[in-house]
Design an enzyme around this catalytic site. Structure first.
Site, PDB file in Angstrom:
ATOM      1  N   SER A  72       1.206  -1.405  -0.291  1.00  0.00           N
ATOM      2  CA  SER A  72       0.079   0.032   0.108  1.00  0.00           C
ATOM      3  C   SER A  72       0.614   1.213  -0.434  1.00  0.00           C
ATOM      4  O   SER A  72       1.587   1.676   1.295  1.00  0.00           O
ATOM      5  CB  SER A  72      -0.933  -0.619   1.245  1.00  0.00           C
ATOM      6  OG  SER A  72      -1.347   1.168   0.995  1.00  0.00           O
ATOM      7  N   HIS A 118      -1.427  -0.704  -4.708  1.00  0.00           N
ATOM      8  CA  HIS A 118      -2.439  -0.683  -3.798  1.00  0.00           C
ATOM      9  C   HIS A 118      -2.556   0.946  -3.192  1.00  0.00           C
ATOM     10  O   HIS A 118      -1.498   0.873  -2.767  1.00  0.00           O
ATOM     11  CB  HIS A 118      -2.459  -1.625  -2.196  1.00  0.00           C
ATOM     12  CG  HIS A 118      -3.811  -1.025  -1.726  1.00  0.00           C
ATOM     13  ND1 HIS A 118      -5.293  -2.203  -2.743  1.00  0.00           N
ATOM     14  CD2 HIS A 118      -4.892  -1.256  -0.538  1.00  0.00           C
ATOM     15  CE1 HIS A 118      -6.375  -1.975  -1.323  1.00  0.00           C
ATOM     16  NE2 HIS A 118      -6.025  -0.858  -0.724  1.00  0.00           N
ATOM     17  N   ASP A 146      -4.693   3.844  -2.214  1.00  0.00           N
ATOM     18  CA  ASP A 146      -5.848   4.406  -1.047  1.00  0.00           C
ATOM     19  C   ASP A 146      -6.847   5.727  -1.437  1.00  0.00           C
ATOM     20  O   ASP A 146      -5.540   6.387  -1.003  1.00  0.00           O
ATOM     21  CB  ASP A 146      -5.185   4.025   0.518  1.00  0.00           C
ATOM     22  CG  ASP A 146      -5.633   2.342   0.187  1.00  0.00           C
ATOM     23  OD1 ASP A 146      -6.360   2.144   0.042  1.00  0.00           O
ATOM     24  OD2 ASP A 146      -4.641   2.274   1.150  1.00  0.00           O
ATOM     25  N   MET A 206      -8.781   8.654  -0.534  1.00  0.00           N
ATOM     26  CA  MET A 206      -9.999   8.424   0.593  1.00  0.00           C
ATOM     27  C   MET A 206     -10.467  10.295   0.422  1.00  0.00           C
ATOM     28  O   MET A 206      -9.592  10.776   0.273  1.00  0.00           O
ATOM     29  CB  MET A 206      -9.171   8.743   2.467  1.00  0.00           C
ATOM     30  CG  MET A 206      -8.600   7.626   2.313  1.00  0.00           C
ATOM     31  SD  MET A 206      -7.623   6.990   3.456  1.00  0.00           S
ATOM     32  CE  MET A 206      -6.934   5.274   3.722  1.00  0.00           C
ATOM     33  N   HIS A 248      -7.953   1.608  -4.548  1.00  0.00           N
ATOM     34  CA  HIS A 248      -9.056   1.045  -3.546  1.00  0.00           C
ATOM     35  C   HIS A 248      -9.956   2.315  -3.140  1.00  0.00           C
ATOM     36  O   HIS A 248      -9.007   3.200  -2.676  1.00  0.00           O
ATOM     37  CB  HIS A 248      -8.977   0.541  -2.583  1.00  0.00           C
ATOM     38  CG  HIS A 248     -10.153   0.762  -1.332  1.00  0.00           C
ATOM     39  ND1 HIS A 248      -9.533  -0.027  -0.148  1.00  0.00           N
ATOM     40  CD2 HIS A 248     -10.691   0.737  -1.309  1.00  0.00           C
ATOM     41  CE1 HIS A 248      -9.734   0.213   0.891  1.00  0.00           C
ATOM     42  NE2 HIS A 248     -10.878   0.242   0.224  1.00  0.00           N
ATOM     43  N   MET A 295     -12.202   5.073  -1.136  1.00  0.00           N
ATOM     44  CA  MET A 295     -12.744   5.258   0.109  1.00  0.00           C
ATOM     45  C   MET A 295     -13.770   6.241  -0.016  1.00  0.00           C
ATOM     46  O   MET A 295     -13.158   7.207   0.704  1.00  0.00           O
ATOM     47  CB  MET A 295     -11.810   5.172   1.241  1.00  0.00           C
ATOM     48  CG  MET A 295     -11.217   3.684   1.191  1.00  0.00           C
ATOM     49  SD  MET A 295      -9.589   3.222   2.487  1.00  0.00           S
ATOM     50  CE  MET A 295      -8.865   3.744   1.357  1.00  0.00           C
ATOM     51  N   MET A 321     -12.043  -5.419   4.336  1.00  0.00           N
ATOM     52  CA  MET A 321     -11.052  -4.561   4.876  1.00  0.00           C
ATOM     53  C   MET A 321     -11.806  -5.526   6.562  1.00  0.00           C
ATOM     54  O   MET A 321     -12.063  -5.644   7.280  1.00  0.00           O
ATOM     55  CB  MET A 321     -12.202  -3.410   5.412  1.00  0.00           C
ATOM     56  CG  MET A 321     -12.372  -2.154   4.365  1.00  0.00           C
ATOM     57  SD  MET A 321     -10.913  -1.596   3.712  1.00  0.00           S
ATOM     58  CE  MET A 321      -9.652  -1.098   4.947  1.00  0.00           C
ATOM     59  N   GLY A 331      -9.730   4.513   6.353  1.00  0.00           N
ATOM     60  CA  GLY A 331      -8.781   5.526   6.307  1.00  0.00           C
ATOM     61  C   GLY A 331      -7.551   5.571   7.011  1.00  0.00           C
ATOM     62  O   GLY A 331      -7.083   6.243   7.209  1.00  0.00           O
ATOM     63  N   PHE A 332      -6.739   4.283   8.299  1.00  0.00           N
ATOM     64  CA  PHE A 332      -5.890   4.983   8.269  1.00  0.00           C
ATOM     65  C   PHE A 332      -4.966   3.365   7.966  1.00  0.00           C
ATOM     66  O   PHE A 332      -4.688   2.594   8.210  1.00  0.00           O
ATOM     67  CB  PHE A 332      -5.402   4.829  10.151  1.00  0.00           C
ATOM     68  CG  PHE A 332      -6.230   6.376   9.955  1.00  0.00           C
ATOM     69  CD1 PHE A 332      -5.995   7.762  10.082  1.00  0.00           C
ATOM     70  CD2 PHE A 332      -7.408   6.534  10.631  1.00  0.00           C
ATOM     71  CE1 PHE A 332      -6.784   8.562  10.613  1.00  0.00           C
ATOM     72  CE2 PHE A 332      -8.575   7.596  10.533  1.00  0.00           C
ATOM     73  CZ  PHE A 332      -7.395   9.051  10.638  1.00  0.00           C
ATOM     74  N   GLY A 333      -3.894   3.857   7.781  1.00  0.00           N
ATOM     75  CA  GLY A 333      -2.919   2.441   7.691  1.00  0.00           C
ATOM     76  C   GLY A 333      -2.394   2.368   9.649  1.00  0.00           C
ATOM     77  O   GLY A 333      -2.588   3.029  10.010  1.00  0.00           O
ATOM     78  N   GLY A 334      -1.471   0.950   9.312  1.00  0.00           N
ATOM     79  CA  GLY A 334      -0.827   0.829  10.591  1.00  0.00           C
ATOM     80  C   GLY A 334      -1.689   0.148  11.746  1.00  0.00           C
ATOM     81  O   GLY A 334      -1.549   0.270  12.854  1.00  0.00           O
ATOM     82  N   ASP A 393      -6.913  -6.509   3.407  1.00  0.00           N
ATOM     83  CA  ASP A 393      -7.049  -4.910   3.561  1.00  0.00           C
ATOM     84  C   ASP A 393      -6.599  -4.598   5.220  1.00  0.00           C
ATOM     85  O   ASP A 393      -8.048  -4.101   5.883  1.00  0.00           O
ATOM     86  CB  ASP A 393      -7.773  -3.915   2.804  1.00  0.00           C
ATOM     87  CG  ASP A 393      -6.772  -2.515   2.292  1.00  0.00           C
ATOM     88  OD1 ASP A 393      -5.775  -2.781   2.894  1.00  0.00           O
ATOM     89  OD2 ASP A 393      -7.043  -1.911   2.010  1.00  0.00           O
ATOM     90  N   GLY A 394      -5.797  -4.504   5.852  1.00  0.00           N
ATOM     91  CA  GLY A 394      -6.087  -3.955   7.049  1.00  0.00           C
ATOM     92  C   GLY A 394      -4.974  -4.855   7.829  1.00  0.00           C
ATOM     93  O   GLY A 394      -5.224  -6.047   8.430  1.00  0.00           O
ATOM     94  N   GLY A 395      -3.649  -4.185   8.508  1.00  0.00           N
ATOM     95  CA  GLY A 395      -3.018  -5.110   9.418  1.00  0.00           C
ATOM     96  C   GLY A 395      -3.021  -6.633   9.654  1.00  0.00           C
ATOM     97  O   GLY A 395      -2.521  -6.786   9.706  1.00  0.00           O
ATOM     98  N   GLY A 413       0.671  -2.242   3.888  1.00  0.00           N
ATOM     99  CA  GLY A 413       1.549  -1.484   4.296  1.00  0.00           C
ATOM    100  C   GLY A 413       2.615  -0.886   4.946  1.00  0.00           C
ATOM    101  O   GLY A 413       3.411  -1.329   4.671  1.00  0.00           O
TER     102      GLY A 413
HETATM  103  C1  DX5 Z   1      -7.083   1.677   5.348  1.00  0.00           C
HETATM  104  C2  DX5 Z   1      -6.477   1.443   3.640  1.00  0.00           C
HETATM  105  C3  DX5 Z   1      -4.969  -0.203   3.802  1.00  0.00           C
HETATM  106  C4  DX5 Z   1      -4.632   0.313   4.541  1.00  0.00           C
HETATM  107  C5  DX5 Z   1      -4.011  -0.631   4.863  1.00  0.00           C
HETATM  108  O1  DX5 Z   1      -7.671   1.817   5.577  1.00  0.00           O
HETATM  109  O2  DX5 Z   1      -7.105   0.528   3.084  1.00  0.00           O
HETATM  110  O3  DX5 Z   1      -4.812  -0.123   2.396  1.00  0.00           O
HETATM  111  O4  DX5 Z   1      -2.680   1.127   3.864  1.00  0.00           O
HETATM  112  O5  DX5 Z   1      -2.108  -0.069   5.596  1.00  0.00           O
HETATM  113  P1  DX5 Z   1      -2.121  -1.222   6.402  1.00  0.00           P
HETATM  114  O6  DX5 Z   1      -0.996  -2.415   5.459  1.00  0.00           O
HETATM  115  O7  DX5 Z   1      -0.553  -0.176   7.311  1.00  0.00           O
HETATM  116  O8  DX5 Z   1      -2.781  -1.725   7.804  1.00  0.00           O
HETATM  117 ZN    ZN Z   2      -6.855  -0.257   0.736  1.00  0.00          ZN
END
Ligand code: DX5
Ligand code: ZN
Length: 216
Positions: free
Chosen positions: A8, A33, A35, A37, A66, A68, A137, A142-145, A175-177, A197
Site C-alpha cells: 500500500s 495498492h 488508497d 480517501m 481502492h 474510500m 476490510m 481510514g488509516f494505515g498501521g 486489507d488492513g493489519g 502497508g
Molecule cells: C486503510 C487502507 C489500507 C491501508 C493498510 O484504510 O485501505 O490499504 O493502507 O495499511 P496497513 O497494512 O498498514 O494496515
Molecule cells: Zn486499501
C-alpha cells in the site's frame, strides 16, 4: 493460485515516491495498492489524481485503486485516465452498486467491491458473479498501521463458500493489519491478495519483507 501481494502506497515516503515505486517494481510484489480517501466516507484525506498519475508514470505493475469516497460514480472515467487497472468501490458508498460495477467494466477496468468490518459477506450474493474482486476490510478504513480484526478469517471462509457455490471468479483481497504473523493463516483460509502497508514500509528491508510475505 499463488497469493498476490499488493504493497500500500499510503505507507510510502511521499517525498521519495519514485524511489518507493521502483522498489516495488523490482520486488516480488504483484500490484500497487492505491488508497483514495475523501475525508467524507472515512475520517482522513489521502491523495488524488496528480499523485496517481505520478505513480503510474513509473509503475510496471497494475494499479489496484481502492476508493474510500462517497459517490464514486462521479470519477470513474477520471480514475481510468489517471491509470487505474483495478477499481474497487465500497458497498456502503454505492446505492446503485450493480450500475457502478457495469460502468467500471465498460471503461476497461477490473471491478472490485470493498466491505467494511461490520458488513456481511452475504450481502454480496447478488453481485458476486459480476465482480473481479472482493476487498474485505480487516480494519476500519481510514488509516494505515491499525490492528487486524480477527473476525476476518470467518468472513473469508463464508466468502469462499459463496464464490464456490456461485462459480464466481472473484478474488478475495484482505486489507488492513496484514503482517508476517497472520499472512500465512489468511492465505490458508482462502485469501488471494494481501495488502500490506505498514508491514512493508516500516520494515528495515521492504524488498525482503515483500519476499517474506510471498512465501507459502
Ligand atoms: C486503510 C487502507 C489500507 C491501508 C493498510 O484504510 O485501505 O490499504 O493502507 O495499511 P496497513 O497494512 O498498514 O494496515
Ligand atoms: Zn486499501
Amino acid at each position: 493460485m499463488n497469493h498476490l501481494i499488493a504493497p500500500s502506497i499510503l505507507s510510502a515516503d511521499f517525498a521519495n515516491i519514485q524511489r518507493d515505486v521502483e522498489m516495488i517494481n523490482k520486488s516480488e510484489a504483484d500490484w500497487f495498492h492505491v488508497d483514495i480517501m475523501d475525508g467524507m466516507f472515512v475520517p482522513n484525506i489521502s491523495f488524488g489524481f496528480p499523485v496517481i498519475k505520478a505513480i503510474k508514470k513509473h509503475a510496471t505493475k497494475p494499479l489496484d485503486v481502492h476508493l474510500m469516497i462517497v459517490d464514486p460514480d462521479r470519477y470513474l472515467q477520471t480514475f481510468k485516465d489517471a491509470g487505474a487497472d483495478i477499481l474497487t468501490v465500497h458497498y456502503e458508498a454505492c446505492p446503485h452498486l450493480h450500475r457502478t460495477i457495469q460502468a467500471i467494466k465498460a471503461l476497461g477496468m477490473k471491478a472490485g467491491v470493498a466491505i467494511n468490518p461490520h458488513t456481511s459477506v452475504n450481502l454480496l450474493i447478488d453481485i458476486i458473479t459480476d465482480i473481479d474482486l472482493v476487498l474485505v476490510m480487516s480494519v476500519n478504513p481510514g488509516f494505515g498501521g491499525q490492528k487486524f480484526i480477527e473476525n476476518t478469517y470467518h468472513k473469508i471462509a463464508l466468502l469462499q463458500e459463496i464464490i464456490r457455490t456461485t462459480k464466481s471468479e472473484a478474488l478475495i483481497e484482505i486489507d488492513g493489519g496484514v503482517d508476517l504473523k497472520n499472512y500465512a493463516k489468511l492465505v490458508d483460509t482462502g485469501a488471494n491478495v494481501l495488502v500490506a502497508g505498514n508491514t512493508v514500509f516500516s520494515s528495515p528491508d521492504p524488498t525482503q519483507t515483500i519476499s517474506d510475505l510471498k512465501k507459502i
